[in-house]
Design an enzyme around this catalytic site. Sequence first.
Site, PDB file in Angstrom:
ATOM      1  N   LYS A  47       0.844  -1.193   0.000  1.00 42.06           N
ATOM      2  CA  LYS A  47       0.000   0.000   0.000  1.00 42.06           C
ATOM      3  C   LYS A  47       0.884   1.250   0.000  1.00 42.06           C
ATOM      4  O   LYS A  47       1.628   1.481   0.950  1.00 42.06           O
ATOM      5  CB  LYS A  47      -0.921   0.046   1.221  1.00 42.06           C
ATOM      6  CG  LYS A  47      -1.978   1.168   1.108  1.00 42.06           C
ATOM      7  CD  LYS A  47      -2.727   1.404   2.401  1.00 42.06           C
ATOM      8  CE  LYS A  47      -1.989   2.367   3.305  1.00 42.06           C
ATOM      9  NZ  LYS A  47      -1.920   3.761   2.748  1.00 42.06           N
ATOM     10  N   GLU A  76      11.028   1.267   9.730  1.00 42.63           N
ATOM     11  CA  GLU A  76      11.993   2.339   9.477  1.00 42.63           C
ATOM     12  C   GLU A  76      11.261   3.638   9.735  1.00 42.63           C
ATOM     13  O   GLU A  76      10.348   4.014   8.996  1.00 42.63           O
ATOM     14  CB  GLU A  76      12.527   2.258   8.049  1.00 42.63           C
ATOM     15  CG  GLU A  76      13.788   3.075   7.837  1.00 42.63           C
ATOM     16  CD  GLU A  76      13.493   4.456   7.294  1.00 42.63           C
ATOM     17  OE1 GLU A  76      13.480   5.404   8.119  1.00 42.63           O
ATOM     18  OE2 GLU A  76      13.289   4.593   6.089  1.00 42.63           O
ATOM     19  N   CYS A 130      13.997  11.042   5.851  1.00 41.34           N
ATOM     20  CA  CYS A 130      14.095  10.550   7.220  1.00 41.34           C
ATOM     21  C   CYS A 130      15.474  10.797   7.817  1.00 41.34           C
ATOM     22  O   CYS A 130      15.617  10.927   9.039  1.00 41.34           O
ATOM     23  CB  CYS A 130      13.733   9.077   7.289  1.00 41.34           C
ATOM     24  SG  CYS A 130      14.674   8.042   6.135  1.00 41.34           S
ATOM     25  N   GLU A 168      10.979  15.963  14.876  1.00 40.97           N
ATOM     26  CA  GLU A 168      11.210  15.837  13.438  1.00 40.97           C
ATOM     27  C   GLU A 168      10.252  16.758  12.687  1.00 40.97           C
ATOM     28  O   GLU A 168       9.036  16.604  12.761  1.00 40.97           O
ATOM     29  CB  GLU A 168      11.008  14.392  12.986  1.00 40.97           C
ATOM     30  CG  GLU A 168      11.337  14.178  11.525  1.00 40.97           C
ATOM     31  CD  GLU A 168      11.211  12.724  11.090  1.00 40.97           C
ATOM     32  OE1 GLU A 168      12.033  12.288  10.273  1.00 40.97           O
ATOM     33  OE2 GLU A 168      10.291  12.040  11.567  1.00 40.97           O
TER      34      GLU A 168
END
Length: 504
Positions: A201, A276, A310, A408
């Site tokens: 997905k 991750e 990331c 983040e």
Amino acid sequence: MNEVTTIDRTQRSYSKAAQAFLDRKPQLFINGEWIDSSHDAVIDVEDPSSGKIVGHVVDASDRDVDRAVAAARAAFDDNRWYGLPPIERERTMHRLADLLEREADLLAELEAIDNGKPKGMAGAVDVPGAVSQIRFMAGWASKSGGQTLAPYTMPTGSVFSYTVKEPVGVCVQIVPWNFPLLMACLKIAPALAAGCCTVLKPAEQTSLTALKLADLVQEAGFPAGVVNIITGNGHTAGDRMVKHPDVDKIAFTGSTEIGKVINKNATDTMKRVTLELGGKSPVVVMPDVDVEATAPGVAGGIFFNAGQVCVAGSRLFAHKSIFDDVLEGMSQTAGFWAPRASLDPDAHMGPLVSEEQYNRVMGYIDAGKRDGASVVMGGDSPASDGGYYVNPTILADVNPQMSVVREEIFGPVVVAQRFDDLDEVAKMANDTCYGLGAGVWTRDVSALHRLASKIKSGTVWGNCHGVIDTALPFGGYKESGIGREQGIQGLDAYQETKTVIVQL
């Protein structure tokens, strides 16, 4: 900064091939066929360079998810993929890589339209990266195996014992919106090499290249049900996939918050998990560098892909003796990184992926200003008639308690701090819940290796940043994830080890 504010950010016209793809009826790829959803719900496809709706994809229902998982389950259980000679699996994967190369220009354009990244960057990074993931893992289809082992507590020759590697089973793979095609291929490649069957997905914001990938999977000749690709929202379709009882393995790339939820849900049935997740990567610039050469590299580590990476180098630690010079050198890249429409051939950075992400990033910049940070560069949004553009931003005069330092942001925003010695900067670099990537810029090889040993991070780069290769394992410490992808470790994540002991 005048150059930044006078750019024409009008999106270019799409190619006929891209427009034809956008005009297709929204469908799902299940059991080797394009099928209609069980309901009429769709998700808008938005071009972040203009803010306009340019197409639609299916918002998969629970029934759609169940059909996809059932197709993968049947394909795995009857051995139609793993049961093939390894050379056939390898050849099929290479055919897929060939088709990706054939369609490289269209894939790059679709990625640019859907995600907002410059087409040139998608063509230079994303598509070749996707191809390399498939090709590298294809070779492992014929080279993975177990060992013959001598027991420790039994007489020599009394038993024959060995291990074998077997595919873990049906895999659910959920990929993010920052590198849609690259991440899709990074996920399916080791699963296919190991002999697994998968349901993929893509992120609801960026589904186009995954759907084109499904076309190529079909053309490459994979058996029905081996690769299923469905679109849908994470909180509905994604949640159903993760909790499905017929799924053996989950691989997710995305936020730490969602990763924690997935990990908790997986424990109910002890599904194998690879995660991750987020990062807040430190970048250390030592006093011995050539600032003129280093500053553009440090800037690229945060402004590449509009900071939506990331491992983006979002926390800069420059030695106090060169701190001001480094920031000045980074500021001189403002024109190069000035955001442009994704199909502009001069673009190096595009808009953010969505209005939601734009508001998130601008909210962090505003919070940093309120908390006392000073704006060295950017800190605002350029003029445009639409689209989600944020100028590359450098914030100084920050402290570890600020949200812009601790959280983040996932945008083109770097926070800059001074340091004095190695022990001090190592402690500062590790003052985070994350541990995905880190960078060290120096001419002193000894200092580089000493810092690399001190920083708690899955990858440490020296005199570069964000360099990724499919042969090298990738993953994070602490709250940046579980497990490793790429390399032989990435293949291992899709295999079980079986021990066989036979008394002689």
